[in-house]
Design an enzyme around this catalytic site. Structure first.
Site, PDB file in Angstrom:
ATOM      1  N   TYR A 184      26.502 -31.353  45.985  1.00 35.38           N
ATOM      2  CA  TYR A 184      25.971 -32.690  45.748  1.00 35.38           C
ATOM      3  C   TYR A 184      26.858 -33.476  44.796  1.00 35.38           C
ATOM      4  O   TYR A 184      27.328 -32.948  43.779  1.00 35.38           O
ATOM      5  CB  TYR A 184      24.568 -32.613  45.153  1.00 35.38           C
ATOM      6  N   LYS A 229       3.391 -12.157  26.421  1.00 33.81           N
ATOM      7  CA  LYS A 229       2.952 -13.458  26.942  1.00 33.81           C
ATOM      8  C   LYS A 229       3.882 -13.905  28.067  1.00 33.81           C
ATOM      9  O   LYS A 229       4.929 -13.290  28.310  1.00 33.81           O
ATOM     10  CB  LYS A 229       2.949 -14.491  25.814  1.00 33.81           C
TER      11      LYS A 229
END
Length: 355
Positions: A252, A36
């Site tokens: 940042y 999956k």
């Protein structure tokens, strides 16, 4: 074609070896493969092809769309093979015709899904033994039992909630509950153990193992040496190197400041590519030498402290995943699991298959 900035190398031989190893853990030798989420991010058709060539004949995906793609891909590569494909999330309204057209097996999880599926067609039945997620409740199973016995079930399944904790009493309780349910459906084989469940011992194996994460190199026995082979290497090049003075902020929010004069390398990889934003403090690698992540992870860029690495120059390849940093380590670095690391690797990473 330009050289890809980021390369995800997937070893098909390691995938096949992992399936054979897990199949060998059970005396009965019957082992499916869960592919999956596009084969846990590595390519469902490619992964399933490796498993099928190694001897696997049963596969599981989550959604019908995944199953249709897998059936088409395997049919193209192996025209004479007809592996079973089960769809774990079951039957949604209006899907029965497609299940039959593509010869797929729905995992029936609710009374309504059972009612919507024609009894003569093969299917898989799931019961809940302690996960409280999908599958029939015990009361629903008992109430539907006369109807269930008339249906064409090729497999009864359930799922462990805490298989990665071997001493957890719920594991034994789930085994006992599953055994009791199997006794009510004579002749229907059972499957309970996924990756970690395989290592709980023979009582957890029943008739079919259905591993997922371990096939792709994840450790199914946390806290112990990983018995699985590594299947992926993820590399990306340095695109810029700069010298910074002591105290200079990087990234940042200016959360990291150079404690001394330092060299900072920037790589073109970030949280848009699947690295959790909280990965600051992790260690990537260059030629087997550590290159710590410093500053915040950006969408497309990460900065590394390469002060001790004179070979850190533009174009040098940084190992994000590989022999020095496996998927479980990457998960821990990001405050998550290796499962999420694998399935989150972005499409900007070019897939290359070897083996």
């Amino acid at each position: 074609m330009p050289t890809p900035a980021t390369l995800l190398t997937i070893d098909r031989s390691a995938l096949a070896a992992n399936w054979r190893f897990l199949a060998g853990q059970a005396a009965h030798g019957h082992c499916a493969a869960v592919v999956k989420a596009d084969g846990y991010g590595l390519g469902a058709v490619e992964a399933a092809s490796a498993f099928l060539a190694a001897g696997c004949t049963r596969f599981f995906v989550a959604h019908l769309a995944e199953a249709i793609i897998l059936r088409a891909g395997l049919t193209e590569r192996f025209p004479n093979a007809k592996p079973g494909i089960g769809v774990l999330n079951g039957l949604l309204p209006g899907e029965q015709a497609e299940f039959l057209a593509y010869d797929l097996l729905p995992v029936l999880n609710t009374p309504q899904q059972i009612a919507d599926w024609q009894p003569e067609h093969p299917a898989i039945l799931q019961i809940d033994t302690g996960m409280s997620r999908v599958g029939l409740e015990a009361t629903e199973f008992d109430a539907l039992l006369p109807d269930l016995r008339r249906r064409n079930f090729g497999l009864l399944i359930s799922h462990f909630a805490r298989a990665d904790e071997p001493q957890e009493p719920l594991n034994r309780l789930q085994i006992d509950r599953f055994s009791a349910a199997m006794q009510q459906l004579p002749g229907v084989p059972g499957s309970l153990a996924a990756s970690s469940g395989i290592f709980l011992g023979p009582d957890a194996h029943f008739d079919l193992l259905r591993p997922g994460y371990a096939l792709y190199g994840g450790n199914p026995v946390p806290g112990k040496p990983n018995p699985m082979q590594r299947t992926v290497t993820l590399t990306t090049p340095i695109i810029q190197v700069r010298d910074v003075e002591a105290g200079r902020p990087v990234g940042y929010g200016s959360r990291w400041h150079a404690p001394a004069p330092a060299r900072i390398a920037t790589i073109p990889y970030g949280y848009a590519d699947g690295i959790p934003r909280v990965t600051a403090g992790a260690t990537f690698w260059l030629n087997g030498k550590p290159a710590p992540v410093v500053g915040r992870v950006s969408m497309d860029l990460i900065t590394l402290d390469v002060t001790a690495l004179p070979e850190a120059v533009p174009g040098a390849q940084i190992e994000i995943l590989g022999p020095n940093r496996d998927i479980d380590t990457a998960g821990a670095d990001g405050g998550t699991l290796g499962y999420e690391i694998l399935t989150s690797i972005g499409r900007r990473a070019v897939r290359q298959y070897i083996g």
